[in-house]
Design a protein around this motif. Sequence first.
Motif, PDB file in Angstrom:
ATOM      1  N   LEU A  86      17.512  -9.446 -35.221  1.00  0.00           N
ATOM      2  CA  LEU A  86      16.330  -9.758 -34.413  1.00  0.00           C
ATOM      3  C   LEU A  86      15.941  -8.505 -33.646  1.00  0.00           C
ATOM      4  O   LEU A  86      16.732  -7.985 -32.857  1.00  0.00           O
ATOM      5  N   ARG A  87      14.746  -8.004 -33.933  1.00  0.00           N
ATOM      6  CA  ARG A  87      14.261  -6.781 -33.275  1.00  0.00           C
ATOM      7  C   ARG A  87      13.529  -7.197 -32.009  1.00  0.00           C
ATOM      8  O   ARG A  87      12.474  -7.824 -32.082  1.00  0.00           O
ATOM      9  N   VAL A  88      14.099  -6.828 -30.832  1.00  0.00           N
ATOM     10  CA  VAL A  88      13.549  -7.345 -29.574  1.00  0.00           C
ATOM     11  C   VAL A  88      13.466  -6.267 -28.495  1.00  0.00           C
ATOM     12  O   VAL A  88      14.223  -5.301 -28.505  1.00  0.00           O
ATOM     13  N   HIS A  89      12.564  -6.505 -27.539  1.00  0.00           N
ATOM     14  CA  HIS A  89      12.455  -5.617 -26.377  1.00  0.00           C
ATOM     15  C   HIS A  89      13.343  -6.094 -25.235  1.00  0.00           C
ATOM     16  O   HIS A  89      13.791  -5.286 -24.432  1.00  0.00           O
ATOM     17  N   ASP A  90      13.566  -7.399 -25.138  1.00  0.00           N
ATOM     18  CA  ASP A  90      14.273  -7.985 -23.997  1.00  0.00           C
ATOM     19  C   ASP A  90      15.675  -8.405 -24.445  1.00  0.00           C
ATOM     20  O   ASP A  90      15.911  -9.568 -24.804  1.00  0.00           O
TER      21      ASP A  90
ATOM     22  N   ASP B 179       1.855   4.963 -26.019  1.00  0.00           N
ATOM     23  CA  ASP B 179       0.807   3.966 -26.284  1.00  0.00           C
ATOM     24  C   ASP B 179       1.276   2.701 -26.993  1.00  0.00           C
ATOM     25  O   ASP B 179       0.481   1.996 -27.608  1.00  0.00           O
ATOM     26  N   SER B 180       2.587   2.378 -26.957  1.00  0.00           N
ATOM     27  CA  SER B 180       3.025   1.163 -27.643  1.00  0.00           C
ATOM     28  C   SER B 180       2.419  -0.061 -26.981  1.00  0.00           C
ATOM     29  O   SER B 180       2.280  -0.113 -25.755  1.00  0.00           O
ATOM     30  N   PHE B 181       2.091  -1.056 -27.797  1.00  0.00           N
ATOM     31  CA  PHE B 181       1.438  -2.258 -27.262  1.00  0.00           C
ATOM     32  C   PHE B 181       2.364  -2.997 -26.295  1.00  0.00           C
ATOM     33  O   PHE B 181       1.937  -3.625 -25.348  1.00  0.00           O
TER      34      PHE B 181
ATOM     35  N   GLU C 248       6.195   6.703 -32.888  1.00  0.00           N
ATOM     36  CA  GLU C 248       4.783   6.492 -33.236  1.00  0.00           C
ATOM     37  C   GLU C 248       4.449   5.024 -33.059  1.00  0.00           C
ATOM     38  O   GLU C 248       5.138   4.169 -33.629  1.00  0.00           O
ATOM     39  N   SER C 249       3.400   4.714 -32.315  1.00  0.00           N
ATOM     40  CA  SER C 249       2.983   3.317 -32.196  1.00  0.00           C
ATOM     41  C   SER C 249       2.350   2.865 -33.507  1.00  0.00           C
ATOM     42  O   SER C 249       1.557   3.589 -34.105  1.00  0.00           O
ATOM     43  N   THR C 250       2.724   1.652 -33.938  1.00  0.00           N
ATOM     44  CA  THR C 250       2.120   1.095 -35.158  1.00  0.00           C
ATOM     45  C   THR C 250       1.356  -0.180 -34.820  1.00  0.00           C
ATOM     46  O   THR C 250       1.175  -1.034 -35.672  1.00  0.00           O
ATOM     47  N   ARG C 251       0.935  -0.285 -33.543  1.00  0.00           N
ATOM     48  CA  ARG C 251       0.146  -1.473 -33.178  1.00  0.00           C
ATOM     49  C   ARG C 251      -1.154  -1.459 -33.975  1.00  0.00           C
ATOM     50  O   ARG C 251      -1.608  -0.382 -34.411  1.00  0.00           O
TER      51      ARG C 251
ATOM     52  N   ARG D 127       7.261  -9.988 -28.216  1.00  0.00           N
ATOM     53  CA  ARG D 127       6.095  -9.630 -27.393  1.00  0.00           C
ATOM     54  C   ARG D 127       4.797  -9.524 -28.188  1.00  0.00           C
ATOM     55  O   ARG D 127       3.800  -9.005 -27.672  1.00  0.00           O
ATOM     56  N   LYS D 128       4.780  -9.952 -29.447  1.00  0.00           N
ATOM     57  CA  LYS D 128       3.600  -9.678 -30.279  1.00  0.00           C
ATOM     58  C   LYS D 128       2.423 -10.575 -29.931  1.00  0.00           C
ATOM     59  O   LYS D 128       2.566 -11.572 -29.243  1.00  0.00           O
ATOM     60  N   ARG D 129       1.260 -10.129 -30.422  1.00  0.00           N
ATOM     61  CA  ARG D 129      -0.013 -10.772 -30.050  1.00  0.00           C
ATOM     62  C   ARG D 129      -0.006 -12.275 -30.311  1.00  0.00           C
ATOM     63  O   ARG D 129      -0.550 -13.057 -29.523  1.00  0.00           O
TER      64      ARG D 129
ATOM     65  N   VAL E  43      15.309  -6.631 -45.435  1.00  0.00           N
ATOM     66  CA  VAL E  43      13.870  -6.878 -45.593  1.00  0.00           C
ATOM     67  C   VAL E  43      13.303  -7.528 -44.336  1.00  0.00           C
ATOM     68  O   VAL E  43      14.022  -8.193 -43.591  1.00  0.00           O
ATOM     69  N   ASP E  44      11.997  -7.336 -44.126  1.00  0.00           N
ATOM     70  CA  ASP E  44      11.344  -7.794 -42.898  1.00  0.00           C
ATOM     71  C   ASP E  44       9.920  -8.237 -43.264  1.00  0.00           C
ATOM     72  O   ASP E  44       9.189  -7.477 -43.901  1.00  0.00           O
ATOM     73  N   PRO E  45       9.516  -9.453 -42.842  1.00  0.00           N
ATOM     74  CA  PRO E  45       8.165  -9.934 -43.222  1.00  0.00           C
ATOM     75  C   PRO E  45       7.032  -9.233 -42.494  1.00  0.00           C
ATOM     76  O   PRO E  45       5.869  -9.416 -42.853  1.00  0.00           O
TER      77      PRO E  45
ATOM     78  N   VAL F 282      17.365   3.757 -41.483  1.00  0.00           N
ATOM     79  CA  VAL F 282      15.932   4.054 -41.492  1.00  0.00           C
ATOM     80  C   VAL F 282      15.165   2.728 -41.471  1.00  0.00           C
ATOM     81  O   VAL F 282      15.474   1.815 -42.245  1.00  0.00           O
ATOM     82  N   ASN F 283      14.192   2.625 -40.582  1.00  0.00           N
ATOM     83  CA  ASN F 283      13.353   1.433 -40.477  1.00  0.00           C
ATOM     84  C   ASN F 283      11.920   1.855 -40.738  1.00  0.00           C
ATOM     85  O   ASN F 283      11.311   2.527 -39.914  1.00  0.00           O
ATOM     86  N   ASP F 284      11.392   1.492 -41.913  1.00  0.00           N
ATOM     87  CA  ASP F 284      10.065   1.978 -42.307  1.00  0.00           C
ATOM     88  C   ASP F 284       9.098   0.801 -42.450  1.00  0.00           C
ATOM     89  O   ASP F 284       9.236  -0.012 -43.370  1.00  0.00           O
TER      90      ASP F 284
ATOM     91  N   VAL G 220      15.992   4.624 -37.038  1.00  0.00           N
ATOM     92  CA  VAL G 220      14.806   5.406 -36.699  1.00  0.00           C
ATOM     93  C   VAL G 220      13.597   4.692 -37.306  1.00  0.00           C
ATOM     94  O   VAL G 220      13.554   4.423 -38.502  1.00  0.00           O
ATOM     95  N   ASP G 221      12.644   4.346 -36.429  1.00  0.00           N
ATOM     96  CA  ASP G 221      11.463   3.594 -36.837  1.00  0.00           C
ATOM     97  C   ASP G 221      10.364   4.595 -37.168  1.00  0.00           C
ATOM     98  O   ASP G 221       9.680   5.098 -36.272  1.00  0.00           O
ATOM     99  N   THR G 222      10.242   4.919 -38.444  1.00  0.00           N
ATOM    100  CA  THR G 222       9.269   5.944 -38.845  1.00  0.00           C
ATOM    101  C   THR G 222       8.796   5.725 -40.278  1.00  0.00           C
ATOM    102  O   THR G 222       9.502   5.126 -41.090  1.00  0.00           O
TER     103      THR G 222
END
Length: 349
Positions: free
Chosen positions: A323-327, A94-96, A128-131, A288-290, A252-254, A180-182, A161-163
Amino acid sequence: MTAGRFVEPLGLLTGPVAFHALREGFALPLQGGDIAFSFVRLIEDGEDLGVGPIKEVPEDWHDAMHAIAQRPVPFAGLASDRPLVMGVVNVTPDSFSDGGRHFDPAVAIAAGNAMLAAGADILDVGGESTRPGAAAIDAAEEIARILPVVRELAKAAPVSVDTRNAATMQAALDAGAEIVNDVSALRHDPAALTLLAKSQAPVVLMHMPGDDPATMQSRASYDDVALEVAGFLRDRIATCEALGIPRGRIAVDPGIGFGKTLAHNLALIDRLPLLAALGCRVVLGASRKRFIGTLSGVEEAGQRVPGSIAAALAGAARGASVLRVHDVAETVQALTVWRACAAGRAPEG
Ligand code: HH2
């Protein structure tokens, strides 16, 4: 109100102009890298004390200003002379961003390997989707989803690991994940801080208001979003350090899109150099964000690649290290060309 002092780097320069300004003492290198800053904004207890050239900064602010020019230790031992690309592998239904395309482990592994072939430096595996509005799943289900994928991809690349769950962090680290990416900055699960303190794993601390994606959009209210996010991350770094997680192990990540409006997201990207003052590598996840859909009128997340690249380059130009990216292929190509243009010369070698 965000307590304490912040020095915000402004007047960013690249290429030959940066070189000359650095040599003449009109600029300092942002985190010791290729981008230089020539002006700063001084902020004390939330109050903007004004903007001026670095040469006119009062003596008692020099330590804080020069700290921004120091190169942080390489995060997770990875290259620090160029922005790194973190490829997103969502093992979710179910990821956005990709709507379950990689839910089958074999497909997720193939996608991760394709990202590596395209130049990804890190693979970020999540179950886990965090959308906004997403329902939480339990750690057992999350572990079952990601473990075969982590185990396989960790043989080929650094895996994060994104959790938000300590049990999932531990299982993934045992299976070969290195980072770890939280998205809750180690606040969601009380056991996560202790686990990170005991392990040697580097960690990405991300900002979101509250610790629950289901409700975060209702909390999108800030007086000064960039300063409040920087203050939050500084407090989280202090908590980590107090428990024995050194700053060198933290990025760190905004948290683009996490409890943020369009205006908040744009302000955070514009003022990304403020995070350099924290002395940690900066991660940016805009892909890809909204807000890209809102700006461009493109509803389908998978069709937001050009906008995602524009956002990634805007982040790289402001000092983002990861840079965290899908493409991945598209972003790597864009970054390579952008870096050469910014430097005014072809890369060596
Ligand atoms: N964004 C998402 C998930 N994890 N981690 C960091 N550090 N930074 C981010 O911006 C970030 C993140 C959300 O994107 P995605 O994984 O594509 O979607 P979903 O949460 O729906 O799986």
